[in-house]
Design an enzyme around this catalytic site. Sequence first.
Site, PDB file in Angstrom:
ATOM      1  N   LYS A 141       0.802  -1.320   0.017  1.00  0.00           N
ATOM      2  CA  LYS A 141       0.000  -0.134  -0.105  1.00  0.00           C
ATOM      3  C   LYS A 141       1.012   1.046   0.036  1.00  0.00           C
ATOM      4  CE  LYS A 141      -3.926  -2.441   2.219  1.00  0.00           C
ATOM      5  NZ  LYS A 141      -3.577  -3.445   1.440  1.00  0.00           N
ATOM      6  N   PHE A 165       3.241   1.989   2.143  1.00  0.00           N
ATOM      7  CA  PHE A 165       3.834   2.047   3.507  1.00  0.00           C
ATOM      8  C   PHE A 165       5.314   1.951   3.532  1.00  0.00           C
ATOM      9  CE2 PHE A 165      -0.702   1.541   4.717  1.00  0.00           C
ATOM     10  CZ  PHE A 165      -0.814   2.670   5.601  1.00  0.00           C
ATOM     11  N   GLY A 166       5.941   0.606   3.008  1.00  0.00           N
ATOM     12  CA  GLY A 166       7.206   0.394   3.018  1.00  0.00           C
ATOM     13  C   GLY A 166       7.987   1.486   2.282  1.00  0.00           C
ATOM     14  N   ASN A 195      13.911 -14.547   0.524  1.00  0.00           N
ATOM     15  CA  ASN A 195      12.714 -13.452   0.657  1.00  0.00           C
ATOM     16  C   ASN A 195      12.683 -12.559  -0.650  1.00  0.00           C
ATOM     17  OD1 ASN A 195      10.634 -11.683   1.658  1.00  0.00           O
ATOM     18  ND2 ASN A 195      11.915 -11.176   3.662  1.00  0.00           N
ATOM     19  N   TYR A 207      13.601  -4.053  -2.217  1.00  0.00           N
ATOM     20  CA  TYR A 207      15.110  -3.394  -1.990  1.00  0.00           C
ATOM     21  C   TYR A 207      15.338  -2.969  -3.211  1.00  0.00           C
ATOM     22  CZ  TYR A 207      14.560  -4.743   3.147  1.00  0.00           C
ATOM     23  OH  TYR A 207      14.273  -4.768   4.411  1.00  0.00           O
TER      24      TYR A 207
END
Lengths: 198, 198
Positions: free
Chosen positions: B132, B134-135, B162, B169
């Site tokens: 959404k 936020f990250g 992961n 990232y």
Amino acid sequence: MQQLFVYHDITHLLKSTESSVTSGLFNPKFPHLSPVTTLLIEVSANPFPSCLNDKTSSKATNFIESLLSMKEVDLNMPLIDEESEQFRVVKYDQHDVFIAGYVMFYPCFSSFFENPVFHMENFFIRECYRSKGFGKWLFSTMALEAARMGFSSIDWYASDWNESALGFYKHMGATISDDFRVLSLAGKALEAFEDDSN
Amino acid sequence: MQQLFVYHDITHLLKSTESSVTSGLFNPKFPHLSPVTTLLIEVSANPFPSCLNDKTSSKATNFIESLLSMKEVDLNMPLIDEESEQFRVVKYDQHDVFIAGYVMFYPCFSSFFENPVFHMENFFIRECYRSKGFGKWLFSTMALEAARMGFSSIDWYASDWNESALGFYKHMGATISDDFRVLSLAGKALEAFEDDSN
């Protein structure tokens, strides 16, 4: 430190100079860094000068006040240090004392442990001093200090291709993570965030 | 932090409790740690309480004095947070404010750079708040601060398996090292050094 970059064949990344390292360690712009401890191996074919016993001279800003340890090493073969002049320790100017290697580490918080950990930033033994027990002595001195001070772990990075280093660290009891990758955001990729905000 | 360990399926390693984290961060036995910065994402379906504008309340011991940033997020779908009570922010007790995620980082010396770097210790967005934006917001806030303060890099570890984190990232501009392995010396292997010295 320069030899560490040569060893890793990354001299193109070497920006460190004496003044940049000093500035990195003691820059008043960044007053909130944990103090970095450096342990140096100094070697001499002759008995060491007596000023070594004057512990007050080694205090500096370090949180480990004094970690002086002496050792006599019996070498099977005469050791030829062709770059000795570059690594002469000037504070003993009447004596032949040279740097054989060093380790740099600092304490930091870890969310894995209740107590903090050491991060080992550099570990290096100069080529002509390898395989003589110096590395083991240096690493053990740091590890013993970590254990005595109640630190929970020491962590560090090593290169995948560096089998002799990985073998040495395993022999010292280290665990090599199968799982973790090291990521970083630096240079233009980091500056981009500032540009975006303008 | 507990949810981060669940996510990584390493709850067997989870020793952190509220008091152990407090002790890790503020233990007088270890006065030489760099201060750890935590940025929290607090969310509310309603306008935020006005006390948020009182910046003096967020000072604490942090070297980043105040990094308050507000954002209105338009969600396509109603968001159901089944664990909201566990993550209610008690300081706004009259308001429904919940933690959606957090990042923890601290400054440290690096021999690669003239200026220090941030080490990112934890980065976590709670499941129902993922995908959404936020990250991205949280990561960008930290990266912008690093760039503004003159830090040279941010570094951190992520798990190999992961893919969604590694993808995120990379999208944020990070470089993933092909070469570095993460090593550590902890527990009995570290204590062994103390035993040997007795």
